[in-house]
Design an enzyme around this catalytic site. Sequence first.
Site, mmCIF file in Angstrom:
data_model
loop_
_atom_site.group_PDB
_atom_site.id
_atom_site.type_symbol
_atom_site.label_atom_id
_atom_site.label_comp_id
_atom_site.label_asym_id
_atom_site.label_seq_id
_atom_site.Cartn_x
_atom_site.Cartn_y
_atom_site.Cartn_z
ATOM 1 N N ASP A 208 1.665 10.237 -5.334
ATOM 2 C CA ASP A 208 1.924 9.383 -4.176
ATOM 3 C C ASP A 208 0.782 8.373 -4.002
ATOM 4 O OD1 ASP A 208 3.757 9.211 -1.773
ATOM 5 O OD2 ASP A 208 1.820 9.371 -0.752
ATOM 6 N N GLU A 275 2.559 6.234 -8.447
ATOM 7 C CA GLU A 275 3.198 5.253 -7.561
ATOM 8 C C GLU A 275 2.171 4.177 -7.239
ATOM 9 O OE1 GLU A 275 5.411 4.822 -3.229
ATOM 10 O OE2 GLU A 275 3.703 6.139 -3.464
HETATM 11 C C1 NOJ Z 1 4.772 6.786 -0.450
HETATM 12 C C2 NOJ Z 1 5.970 7.685 -0.341
HETATM 13 O O1 NOJ Z 1 6.905 7.320 -1.322
HETATM 14 C C3 NOJ Z 1 6.483 7.558 1.067
HETATM 15 O O2 NOJ Z 1 7.727 8.186 1.248
HETATM 16 C C4 NOJ Z 1 5.452 8.129 2.000
HETATM 17 O O3 NOJ Z 1 5.875 7.935 3.324
HETATM 18 C C5 NOJ Z 1 4.099 7.441 1.809
HETATM 19 N N1 NOJ Z 1 3.752 7.275 0.430
HETATM 20 C C6 NOJ Z 1 3.008 8.226 2.467
HETATM 21 O O4 NOJ Z 1 2.771 9.408 1.779
#
Ligand code: NOJ
Length: 568
Positions: A208, A275
């Site tokens: 993440d 990500e």
């Molecule tokens: C990215 C995630 O994909 C999202 O769903 C989340 O709310 C944020 N990061 C915070 O962790």
Amino acid sequence: MPDEKTRNLPWWKRTTVYQIYPRSFKDSTGNGIGDIPGIITKLDYLQDLGVETIWFSPFFSSPQTDHGYDVSNYRDIAPEYGTMADCDRLIQEIHNRAMYVVFDMVLNHTSDQHPWFLESRLSRENPKRDWYIWRDGKKSGGRKPPNNWKSMVGGSGWHYDDVTDQWYWAQFLPFQPDLNYRNPDVKKEMFDTVRFWLNRGVDGFRLDIINTIFEDEQLQNNPFAWKLFPSEEDEKSLFQNKIFTINHPDNFAFVKELRSVMDEYSDPERFLVGEIAASFDTLKKYCGEEVDKNQTNGLHLVFLFQSLNANLNASTLRNIINKYEEYFNEPYTPTWVFSNHDQIRRISKLGNDLVKAKLNTTLQLTARGVPFIYYGEEIGMFNHRLPIKTAQDPVALRFRWYHQLLVNLLVRDGSFSLNRDDCRTPMQWNSSLNAGFCPADSKPWLPAGARYETINVEVEESESDSLLHCYRNLLRLRRNTPALHSGSMHVLEQPMNKKTLLTYERRHNRQVVQVWLNLSNKPVQTDDAKGKRSLLFSTLLDSKPLRATSIYLEPYQGIVLELREGDS
Ligand code: NOJ
């Protein structure tokens, strides 16, 4: 362990990934919330669909304010999703089916209810104080945040805590305080957590917002930038160039260290997918440098989000493929992402058009790279516009008051939503009330999406030209065709009058496969199709694209051909 058919490329380069948002997949208890035992009952479906790896959005202990992206114990399971025994069984059952399992690691931040943060905020002397990023405020009585840094979702990312009269940093929402990775104890604890799950059999992690791990130690202000809305290509948004808070140079060494933790494990190799929103240069830097013909020394994969909002036209898609091939040629591997739990579902960006969705899928499953399929994408679940008044998504709640204004400004073409509930509605299994996600007399955490009575697994199983069968056929073809899962990729030139056609060739040893995509609403015919070719796949079942001396494609039709020996 999963059965390997070809050993040319590491398994994670050849795989296809299916993302499950556990809350929305299958409820086995009738409380309206999806859970692990529910998921286990659907593993046969996934195996039959033909996906090879399953990624789970987090189901660790959490107050669920951000539905699991706010973890309060990284080594336990939230009771609404099941128990540790259920989790072990899930891993085992996936492996029994020769599939792989990927968990979602939220390293950047914890929940503000995590015992570490509860301790950290108690006093400036607390042993856990330095596990988070605390600073004095500025100006009179420290009543202003330490600097100008904005969070990803707008507003200052600093939050005042009167218990100790200091501010803590949170890159995302206020209840998600950032961990301090400059503290070696934090790094050790989190790397050990990664090992904890690897030891239990997890095959990889989705990381993440991994590009926000470090911030500038000197707390220098981010410079001004002429850009309001974020995009996938750079760090600028909300009139800031977030060079001191996003893609900080120290992140690159960090991901290499994390990679070496993964490399402690083999048979099978484990993998990381990050990500990250950044330029191609920066994205590639996260993957590290080449160490041998198959490997780099950073993240194995990064999400390439450039495809998310790509128009379905030949020049846009050709450019994307060419960029991916330029930056992510072997030993780097591109990824193909069109939807996820934060985005508007792709089919709704294509006007909820099935023919276009099939074409899009053909690209996703035949281009070089690892495809990530979001649950429900395979049956064409629409994005479901839900009222902001009842939103459960914390991002939607944050924008609640000016939501309508933003929607009017940005959502004219349906390609922007501030309410992530819209893409998280329950998986549509059948035509019964609540779409078979939970019993008809239960209340699902979000209502079933539009037209679930006809857009669901059971109905689409019975229709040979359904999107579900299209996915299944393509996934099977990809799995059984080395040129598709492991071959090189080369975009073919088309004459000027055929510019709406996108064609590319995949080669592996002597196998040559071509993909032809007609990205227009008019039929297209080419007269250069000589030699022996066989049709491996078509998005339209009853069409005859291979003619004596030509190829004829209907509007938005896609086909996959194999060139026989000597004809390439
Ligand atoms: C990215 C995630 O994909 C999202 O769903 C989340 O709310 C944020 N990061 C915070 O962790």
